[in-house]
Motif scaffolding. Sequence first.
Motif, short mmCIF file in Angstrom:
data_model
loop_
_atom_site.label_atom_id
_atom_site.label_comp_id
_atom_site.label_asym_id
_atom_site.label_seq_id
_atom_site.Cartn_x
_atom_site.Cartn_y
_atom_site.Cartn_z
N ILE A 1 1.00 -1.63 -0.01
CA ILE A 1 -0.22 0.37 0.29
C ILE A 1 0.74 1.11 -0.14
N ALA A 2 0.52 2.22 -0.82
CA ALA A 2 1.18 3.39 -1.34
C ALA A 2 0.41 4.41 0.63
N LYS A 3 1.13 4.16 1.71
CA LYS A 3 0.14 5.32 2.65
C LYS A 3 0.07 6.24 3.23
N ILE A 4 -0.55 6.46 3.55
CA ILE A 4 -0.07 8.52 4.06
C ILE A 4 -0.01 8.58 4.59
N ALA A 5 1.01 9.89 4.46
CA ALA A 5 2.07 9.99 4.63
C ALA A 5 1.47 10.37 6.08
N PRO A 6 2.53 10.07 7.70
CA PRO A 6 2.04 10.19 9.07
C PRO A 6 1.94 11.84 9.37
N ASN A 7 1.00 12.16 9.92
CA ASN A 7 0.53 13.19 9.54
C ASN A 7 1.43 14.31 10.58
N ASP A 8 2.42 14.09 11.45
CA ASP A 8 3.47 15.02 11.88
C ASP A 8 3.84 15.39 10.42
N ASP A 9 4.52 14.55 9.23
CA ASP A 9 4.78 14.74 8.19
C ASP A 9 4.32 15.84 7.42
N ILE A 10 2.78 15.55 7.88
CA ILE A 10 1.78 16.43 6.60
C ILE A 10 1.94 18.08 7.57
N VAL A 11 1.72 18.14 8.45
CA VAL A 11 2.11 19.20 9.56
C VAL A 11 2.87 19.92 9.52
N LEU A 12 4.09 18.83 8.63
CA LEU A 12 5.96 19.91 9.41
C LEU A 12 6.02 20.23 7.67
N ALA A 13 5.23 19.99 6.88
CA ALA A 13 4.76 20.49 5.63
C ALA A 13 4.30 21.28 5.47
N VAL A 14 3.26 21.94 5.81
CA VAL A 14 2.18 23.15 6.03
C VAL A 14 2.10 23.98 6.65
N GLU A 15 3.89 23.71 7.39
CA GLU A 15 4.18 24.58 8.32
C GLU A 15 5.67 24.93 7.24
N ARG A 16 6.56 24.45 7.13
CA ARG A 16 7.36 24.76 5.90
C ARG A 16 6.44 25.87 4.92
N GLU A 17 5.52 25.44 4.14
CA GLU A 17 4.56 26.08 3.28
C GLU A 17 4.19 27.80 3.38
N LEU A 18 4.05 27.81 4.90
CA LEU A 18 3.40 29.12 5.24
C LEU A 18 3.90 29.78 6.11
N MET A 19 5.49 28.96 6.68
CA MET A 19 5.43 30.16 7.34
C MET A 19 6.76 31.23 6.88
N GLY A 20 7.09 30.96 5.55
CA GLY A 20 7.86 32.87 4.86
C GLY A 20 9.11 31.88 4.34
N LYS A 21 9.81 30.46 4.33
CA LYS A 21 10.58 30.23 4.29
C LYS A 21 11.34 31.13 3.67
N LYS A 22 12.32 31.35 5.26
CA LYS A 22 13.02 32.55 5.63
C LYS A 22 14.43 31.80 5.68
N LEU A 23 14.61 30.15 5.16
CA LEU A 23 15.92 30.39 5.43
C LEU A 23 15.90 29.18 3.64
N ALA A 24 15.09 29.31 2.94
CA ALA A 24 15.08 28.74 1.40
C ALA A 24 16.55 29.27 0.64
N GLY A 25 17.18 27.81 0.59
CA GLY A 25 18.23 27.94 -0.30
C GLY A 25 19.41 27.80 0.47
N LYS A 26 19.52 27.75 1.45
CA LYS A 26 19.93 27.44 2.57
C LYS A 26 20.50 25.86 2.93
N LYS A 27 21.74 25.89 3.20
CA LYS A 27 22.17 24.19 3.67
C LYS A 27 21.86 24.34 5.10
N ILE A 28 21.69 23.81 5.65
CA ILE A 28 22.09 23.83 7.17
C ILE A 28 22.54 21.99 7.78
N VAL A 29 23.25 21.58 8.22
CA VAL A 29 24.24 20.54 8.28
C VAL A 29 24.16 20.35 10.34
#
Length: 402
Positions: A170-198
């Motif tokens: 089954i191609a199962k739906i992603a866990p809720n934590d992953d979905i919420v994290l993706a929503v946050e990434r989309e809506l929080m402004g992406k101030k670190l876009a293009g930056k690599k953090i190790v």
Amino acid sequence: MHSTLWIKGTKSKSLEGKTVVLAVTGSIAAVRVVELARELIRNGANVYAVMSEAATRILHPDALHYATGHEVITDITGGVEHVGMCGLQGMADLLLIAPATANTISKIAMGIDDTPVTTFATTAIGSGVATIVVPAMHQSMYDHPAVNSNLEKLGSYGISLVGPRVEEGIAKIAPNDDIVLAVERELMGKKLAGKKIVLTSGATAEAIDPIRIITNRASGKTGQELAREAFRRGGDVTIIHRNELDADGINEVYAESAASMLDSCMEEIGRGCDVFISSAAISDYTLDSLGSKIKSGQKLILEMHPTEKILPQVRSNYPAIVTVGFKAETGVGEKELVGSATRMLEEYGLDMVVANDVMAGGMGTSENSIYILQDESSASHYSGSKRYLASIIMDRVEQILL
């Protein structure tokens, strides 16, 4: 106020002031979205639901009315709900289609809108409203070349995909934590876009023999929260540790010993890096591991020697990147703790040091009390959840980058 809204913002304010339209299609995974809606609300979002007819045969609209605190849209009426929500002047900040069936994915890719969900999707894409699709279906459907092609087409439209997790056929739906994290990434402004953090996280372990190790009590919770927070802000994140974060979109590198963590850090940073955060509790001592198990019941003397420090190596080889160190002490007062962190800041030429007394708490807990130093003249004190503290630290990192 609907009683569901009492939980609004109780976990974080990351989505405060944001409106998410949760579009549900006819997958059995629809049973998961009641809790998904509430997780979005716990992080501050306003959530409105729209359902296809097929979805209503799996999950009653009243369940999502309860979950969101708002009436559920199951038909497009004279109120042109799709335009009011996802049109050019609509109220939605994001359309989240979860779960998305193969049927719905293919229709969206082709611009077909014959259900409330696909009508919302056509409107959102045409209006430039951010859209996230969370696929869920049987693996045989997911592996169909047309479905794969349509998923690629959605990506070309600027739509983000989360999951699925393929297991048990089954191609199962992603866990809720992953979905919420993706929503946050989309809506929080992406101030670190293009930056690599190790960043490094958690405890390392030094082998005594093939079975036994020497390690410490660090749980890795702080490093994991830092990784999530950097990802929320749009960063390209790699976490090096011996734990498992398993968060969609965050790159993980396994490193057990101090030596392997050093090698992994240098390798990852060498590929390009803007920020290095050394939050792991790296072993200060190691030993020569035996090739076979030591027999039990006998007296054992171990000869240990110091490990090579990571921060001096990183600072020496990559002086231009923002570098953050962590300093842990036990049973010391504020003056001594800050003094120890100040010496670390100066000795390694770091941009920032985070210090705490681990005897007072922090190791293995969900909360901590820390001091942040960026120069020898001042130290700022913060207490709270490790997620909150991660946001404070990443605020500082953003300021340094700017």
